[in-house]
Design a protein around this motif. Structure first.
Motif: not given
Length: 144
Positions: A38-41, A82-84, A91-93
């Protein structure tokens, strides 16, 4: 899958990882490439990687279908990033460029962009068209 672990597709090398649910919030790394799962992106997906993430991730997949020429898509892009950061690791975005991945746009009957589709268990659970804010995206996702 059992209830104690989840399968997660690495956003970097596409390897499938089994991660104990108790470790999800501990920033797990890929067993193959050793990079963060998970990268926050959002993850940029192609036709090939889309299928893998849709079919092999045990967490819901939220996809932004967009195009580089689309003004509302450009406006919403920072909100989606931002939502990621807000929704991972539950969740995966991901993002799909409908100009380069026209077959995916056709397969999912994308008629306007941006369009968000939430997939659970490999199936479409909800859809929303039009640009929106990070808070509204997060609220919409959590309500489904």
């Amino acid at each position: 899958m059992n209830s104690d672990s989840l399968h997660l597709v690495c956003p970097h090398c596409q390897a499938i990882n089994r991660v104990p649910t108790s470790r999800l919030d501990q920033q797990p790394n890929c067993g193959q490439c050793h990079r963060a799962l998970f990268t926050g992106q959002p993850v940029e997906l192609t036709g090939t990687t889309f299928a893998r993430h849709l079919e092999r991730n045990d967490i819901p997949l939220l996809v932004d279908f967009w195009a580089p020429w689309c003004g509302p898509c450009k406006t919403m892009a920072p909100a989606f990033v931002q939502v990621a950061a807000m929704l991972e690791p539950q969740f995966r975005l991901a993002k799909v460029n409908t100009d380069t991945e026209q077959s995916l746009g056709a397969q999912y009957h994308i008629r306007s962009i941006p369009t968000l589709i939430l997939f659970r268990g490999g199936r479409e659970a909800a859809r929303q068209a039009g640009a929106t804010t990070a808070q509204d995206i997060a609220r919409w996702v959590r309500s489904h």
